[in-house]
Write a protein that holds these residues in place. Structure first.
Motif, mmCIF file in Angstrom:
data_model
loop_
_atom_site.group_PDB
_atom_site.id
_atom_site.type_symbol
_atom_site.label_atom_id
_atom_site.label_comp_id
_atom_site.label_asym_id
_atom_site.label_seq_id
_atom_site.Cartn_x
_atom_site.Cartn_y
_atom_site.Cartn_z
ATOM 1 N N GLY A 384 0.822 -1.212 0.000
ATOM 2 C CA GLY A 384 0.000 0.000 0.000
ATOM 3 C C GLY A 384 0.847 1.249 0.000
ATOM 4 O O GLY A 384 2.073 1.210 0.157
ATOM 5 N N ASP A 385 0.211 2.367 -0.188
ATOM 6 C CA ASP A 385 0.921 3.645 -0.099
ATOM 7 C C ASP A 385 1.340 3.901 1.343
ATOM 8 O O ASP A 385 0.623 3.569 2.293
ATOM 9 C CB ASP A 385 0.022 4.784 -0.579
ATOM 10 N N THR A 386 2.517 4.511 1.499
ATOM 11 C CA THR A 386 3.075 4.765 2.822
ATOM 12 C C THR A 386 3.528 6.220 2.909
ATOM 13 O O THR A 386 4.297 6.686 2.067
ATOM 14 C CB THR A 386 4.269 3.837 3.109
ATOM 15 N N ALA A 387 3.042 6.937 3.903
ATOM 16 C CA ALA A 387 3.414 8.347 4.036
ATOM 17 C C ALA A 387 3.103 8.824 5.437
ATOM 18 O O ALA A 387 2.321 8.210 6.164
ATOM 19 C CB ALA A 387 2.650 9.204 3.017
ATOM 20 N N ALA A 388 3.745 9.928 5.820
ATOM 21 C CA ALA A 388 3.352 10.574 7.068
ATOM 22 C C ALA A 388 1.975 11.208 6.905
ATOM 23 O O ALA A 388 1.095 11.088 7.750
ATOM 24 C CB ALA A 388 4.382 11.623 7.471
ATOM 25 N N ASN A 389 1.767 11.901 5.763
ATOM 26 C CA ASN A 389 0.479 12.514 5.443
ATOM 27 C C ASN A 389 0.023 12.000 4.086
ATOM 28 O O ASN A 389 0.729 12.168 3.091
ATOM 29 C CB ASN A 389 0.594 14.041 5.391
ATOM 30 N N LEU A 390 -1.147 11.365 4.050
ATOM 31 C CA LEU A 390 -1.666 10.799 2.812
ATOM 32 C C LEU A 390 -3.109 11.266 2.645
ATOM 33 O O LEU A 390 -3.968 10.960 3.482
ATOM 34 C CB LEU A 390 -1.588 9.279 2.863
ATOM 35 N N GLN A 391 -3.360 12.021 1.577
ATOM 36 C CA GLN A 391 -4.685 12.639 1.423
ATOM 37 C C GLN A 391 -5.165 12.626 -0.023
ATOM 38 O O GLN A 391 -4.398 12.885 -0.954
ATOM 39 C CB GLN A 391 -4.644 14.101 1.920
ATOM 40 N N THR A 392 -6.436 12.304 -0.194
ATOM 41 C CA THR A 392 -7.145 12.556 -1.438
ATOM 42 C C THR A 392 -8.184 13.635 -1.141
ATOM 43 O O THR A 392 -9.183 13.379 -0.465
ATOM 44 C CB THR A 392 -7.836 11.282 -1.959
ATOM 45 N N GLY A 393 -7.913 14.827 -1.601
ATOM 46 C CA GLY A 393 -8.796 15.946 -1.283
ATOM 47 C C GLY A 393 -8.034 17.252 -1.286
ATOM 48 O O GLY A 393 -6.841 17.296 -1.604
ATOM 49 N N ASP A 394 -8.714 18.302 -0.931
ATOM 50 C CA ASP A 394 -8.152 19.648 -1.001
ATOM 51 C C ASP A 394 -7.976 20.253 0.387
ATOM 52 O O ASP A 394 -8.703 19.936 1.329
ATOM 53 C CB ASP A 394 -9.068 20.572 -1.821
ATOM 54 N N ASN A 395 -7.001 21.170 0.484
ATOM 55 C CA ASN A 395 -6.817 22.014 1.662
ATOM 56 C C ASN A 395 -6.939 23.469 1.220
ATOM 57 O O ASN A 395 -6.237 23.901 0.300
ATOM 58 C CB ASN A 395 -5.444 21.777 2.298
ATOM 59 N N GLU A 396 -7.817 24.201 1.867
ATOM 60 C CA GLU A 396 -8.120 25.551 1.402
ATOM 61 C C GLU A 396 -8.297 26.507 2.575
ATOM 62 O O GLU A 396 -8.989 26.194 3.548
ATOM 63 C CB GLU A 396 -9.391 25.535 0.553
ATOM 64 N N LEU A 397 -7.662 27.679 2.440
ATOM 65 C CA LEU A 397 -7.822 28.756 3.417
ATOM 66 C C LEU A 397 -8.319 30.006 2.711
ATOM 67 O O LEU A 397 -7.764 30.410 1.685
ATOM 68 C CB LEU A 397 -6.483 29.071 4.103
ATOM 69 N N ASP A 398 -9.357 30.604 3.258
ATOM 70 C CA ASP A 398 -9.883 31.872 2.763
ATOM 71 C C ASP A 398 -9.969 32.820 3.952
ATOM 72 O O ASP A 398 -10.766 32.593 4.864
ATOM 73 C CB ASP A 398 -11.258 31.673 2.128
ATOM 74 N N ALA A 399 -9.127 33.851 3.958
ATOM 75 C CA ALA A 399 -9.075 34.786 5.078
ATOM 76 C C ALA A 399 -9.251 36.215 4.580
ATOM 77 O O ALA A 399 -8.598 36.624 3.614
ATOM 78 C CB ALA A 399 -7.747 34.661 5.829
ATOM 79 N N ASP A 400 -10.125 36.945 5.245
ATOM 80 C CA ASP A 400 -10.399 38.338 4.889
ATOM 81 C C ASP A 400 -10.347 39.162 6.173
ATOM 82 O O ASP A 400 -11.181 38.987 7.062
ATOM 83 C CB ASP A 400 -11.771 38.459 4.225
#
Length: 552
Positions: A384-400
Motif C-alpha cells: 500500500g501507499d506509505t506516508a506521514a500525510n496521505l490525502q485525497t482531497g483539497d486544503n483551502e484557506l480563505d481569510a479576509d
C-alpha cells in the motif's frame, strides 16, 4: 480500552493465535458528523453625560428656536465600556497517549482499519462573534439639531457660554477571541508497535483515518467607539426652506479628553483537520509480515477548509471646545448665518484608536516526529501507499481581514459648513487664544501566520530494507491527490483626526445662487498636533507540502 483488555489483546497477539477478522480497532470510532455552531453577540454602551443643553427639533412647518446656555464649573465623565466574546472549542475526535495494537506476531492478522481516530463523516465548526462597545458622549456646552420639512423654514438664535468645564468620555474596548481545532488529533499514539513473523495487516492503518471533511467558518466583528466631548457649541440645521442662524459661543478654561477605542479580533491556535504528534504507526516489520493497506499518520479522503472573516473598527470621539455649525437648505431656500466664537484656555485631547486582526491557523494535516515503518526485512512486503500525510482531497484557506482605526477631530476654533440651494450669507468671527489640541494616534494592524496543507517534520518512513523485502506502493513523507490553495485579503486603514484651532469655512451654492462671506479669524498662542498614523500588514505562510529532516 481498559488496561486488562489491552493486556489480553497484547498477549494474544504475541502468542500468534489472534486473528481479528474485519473488526475495526480504534480509540475513537465514529460513523457520523460532529458539528458545533456558536453565535455570540454583545453590546456595551455607557450613558451620555449632559452638563449643558441639548435641543432637538423636528418640524413639519416653520421652526423658531431661541436658545441660551451657560455651563460653569462643570465636571463630566462617561463610563468605560467593554464587550468581549470568547470561544475555546474543539469539535470532533481526540486521542492522547493511546495504544491500539502493540504486537502482531506469527499468524496474527488484522484485516479491518486500525487507528487512534477513525471516522466516516464530517467535522464542522461555525462561529459568529460580534462585539460592540460605545462609551457615552459628554456635553458641557450646547448641542442643537433642527430639521424642517418641505415649505418650512428654520430660525435659530443660539448663545452658549462654557466656563471651567472638564469633560472625559470613557474608553471603549471590543474583543473577540477564538481558539479552536475542528477534527481529529492523535498525540503520542501507538497504533501497531511490532509486526513480526507472518503477521498480516490488510486494512488501512493510521493515527488519524477519516473519510469526510473538516471545516471551520468564523466571522468576527468588533466595533469600539468612544464618546464625543462637547465643551462648546454644535449646531446642525437641515431646512427645506430658508435657514437663519445667529450663533454665539464662548469657551473658557475647557479641558476635554475623549476615551481610547480598541477593537480586537483573535483566532490564534485554530487548526482544522488531522494532526499526529510523536506517534508510532508501525514501528518494526522484521520478518515475513505483510502490510497491504495504506499506512500513514494522517490518512484522509476529504477536504480541509477554513473561512475566516475579521472586521475591526475603532473610532475615538471628537473633542469640541469651540463652535461647529452645519447648515443645509433645499431648492429655493437661502442660508443666513451669523457666527461668533471665542475659545480661550482650551485643552483638547482625542483618544487613541487601535484596530487589530490576528490569525494563526493551519488547515490540513501535520505529522511531527512520525515513525511509519522502522524496518522492513526478510520477505516483508508493503504494497500500500506509505506516508506521514496521505490525502485525497483539497486544503483551502480563505481569510479576509479589515482593520480601520480613526481618531477624533479636535476643534478649539470655528468650523462652518454651508450647503445652500439658493443664496448664502455668512458673517463669521473666530478668536482662539491659548489653545492646545492633540488628536490621538491611529494604529491599524493585520497579522497572518498560517500554513495550509501537509507538513512532515522529522519523519521516518522506511529506515532499513533487507533481504527480499519489497515495497510496491508509493512512499513519501507527504502524498496528496488534490489542491492546496490560500486566498488572503488584508486591509488596514489608519486615520488620525484633524486639529482645528482657527477657522475653517466651506460654502457650496447651487446654480443661480450666490455666496456672501465675511470671515475674521484670530489665533494666538495655539499648539495643534495631529496624531501619528500607522498601519501594518503581516503575512508569513507557506501553502503546500514541506518536509523537515525526514529519513524516507
Amino acid at each position: 480500552m481498559s488496561r486488562i483488555l489491552r493486556l489480553l489483546l497484547v498477549i494474544g497477539l504475541a502468542l500468534g493465535s489472534t486473528s481479528i477478522g474485519s473488526a475495526v480497532l480504534a480509540q475513537n470510532n465514529q460513523t457520523g458528523d460532529n458539528s458545533s455552531e456558536t453565535d455570540q453577540s454583545g453590546s456595551a454602551t455607557s450613558g451620555d453625560a449632559v452638563g449643558g443643553q441639548v435641543v432637538g427639533v423636528v418640524s413639519a412647518g416653520d421652526s423658531s428656536v431661541d436658545a441660551t446656555n451657560r455651563s460653569e464649573d462643570v465636571d463630566i465623565e462617561t463610563g468605560d465600556t467593554t464587550g468581549s466574546n470568547a470561544v475555546d472549542n474543539f469539535t470532533g475526535q481526540l486521542s492522547v497517549d493511546t495504544i491500539v495494537a502493540e504486537v502482531i506476531d506469527d499468524g496474527g492478522e488484522i484485516t479491518g482499519a486500525t487507528g487512534a481516530n477513525i471516522q466516516d463523516g464530517d467535522n464542522t465548526t461555525d462561529i459568529v462573534q460580534a462585539a460592540d462597545a460605545t462609551s457615552g458622549d459628554g456635553v458641557g456646552g450646547q448641542v442643537i439639531g433642527v430639521v424642517t420639512s418641505a415649505g418650512g423654514s428654520a430660525d435659530v438664535v443660539a448663545a452658549n457660554t462654557s466656563e471651567d468645564v472638564d469633560i472625559e468620555t470613557g474608553d471603549a474596548d471590543a474583543d473577540n477571541f477564538l481558539e479552536a481545532f475542528v477534527g481529529q488529533l492523535a498525540d503520542n499514539a501507538v497504533i501497531t508497535q511490532t509486526i513480526a513473523g507472518a503477521g498480516v495487516i490488510s486494512g488501512d492503518t493510521a493515527a488519524n483515518l477519516q473519510t469526510g471533511d473538516n471545516e471551520l467558518s468564523s466571522d468576527q466583528s468588533a466595533t469600539a467607539a468612544s464618546g464625543d466631548g462637547v465643551g462648546g457649541q454644535v449646531l446642525g440645521i437641515v431646512s427645506a426652506g430658508d435657514a437663519s442662524v445667529d450663533a454665539t459661543n464662548s469657551s473658557t478654561d475647557v479641558d476635554i479628553d475623549t476615551g481610547d477605542a480598541d477593537a480586537d479580533n483573535d483566532v490564534f491556535d485554530a487548526f482544522v483537520g488531522q494532526l499526529s504528534e510523536g506517534s508510532s504507526v508501525i514501528d518494526q516489520d522484521p520478518g515475513d509480515g505483510e502490510i497491504s493497506g495504506d499506512t500513514a499518520h494522517n490518512l484522509q479522503d476529504g477536504d480541509n477548509s477554513a473561512d475566516l472573516v475579521q472586521a475591526a473598527d475603532a473610532t475615538s470621539g471628537d473633542g469640541v471646545g469651540g463652535q461647529v455649525i452645519g447648515v443645509v437648505t433645499s431648492a429655493g431656500g437661502s442660508a443666513d448665518v451669523v457666527a461668533a466664537n471665542t475659545s480661550e484656555d482650551v485643552d483638547i485631547d482625542t483618544g487613541d484608536a487601535d484596530a487589530d486582526n490576528d490569525i494563526v491557523p493551519f488547515v490540513g494535516q501535520l505529522a511531527d516526529n512520525a515513525v511509519i515503518v522502522q524496518v522492513v526485512a526478510g520477505e516483508g512486503v508493503i504494497s500500500g501507499d506509505t506516508a506521514a500525510n496521505l490525502q485525497t482531497g483539497d486544503n483551502e484557506l480563505d481569510a479576509d481581514q479589515a482593520a480601520t482605526a480613526t481618531t477624533g477631530d479636535g476643534v478649539g476654533g470655528q468650523v462652518l459648513g454651508i450647503v445652500s440651494a439658493g443664496e448664502a450669507s455668512v458673517d463669521a468671527t473666530n478668536s482662539s487664544t491659548d489653545v492646545d489640541i492633540d488628536t490621538g494616534d491611529a494604529d491599524a494592524d493585520n497579522f497572518l501566520d498560517t500554513f495550509v496543507g501537509q507538513l512532515s517534520e522529522a519523519a521516518v518512513i522506511e529506515q532499513l530494507i533487507e533481504g527480499d523485502a519489497e515495497i510496491t506502493g508509493d512512499t513519501a513523507a507527504n502524498i496528496m491527490d488534490g489542491d492546496i490553495t490560500s486566498d488572503v485579503a488584508q486591509s488596514a486603514n489608519a486615520v488620525s483626526g484633524d486639529a482645528v484651532a482657527g477657522q475653517v469655512a466651506g460654502v457650496v451654492t447651487s446654480a443661480g445662487g450666490s455666496a456672501d462671506l465675511v470671515l475674521a479669524n484670530t489665533s494666538e498662542d495655539v499648539d495643534a498636533e495631529s496624531g501619528e498614523s500607522d498601519f501594518d500588514n503581516d503575512s508569513s505562510e507557506f501553502v503546500g507540502q514541506q518536509i523537515v529532516g525526514p529519513d524516507v
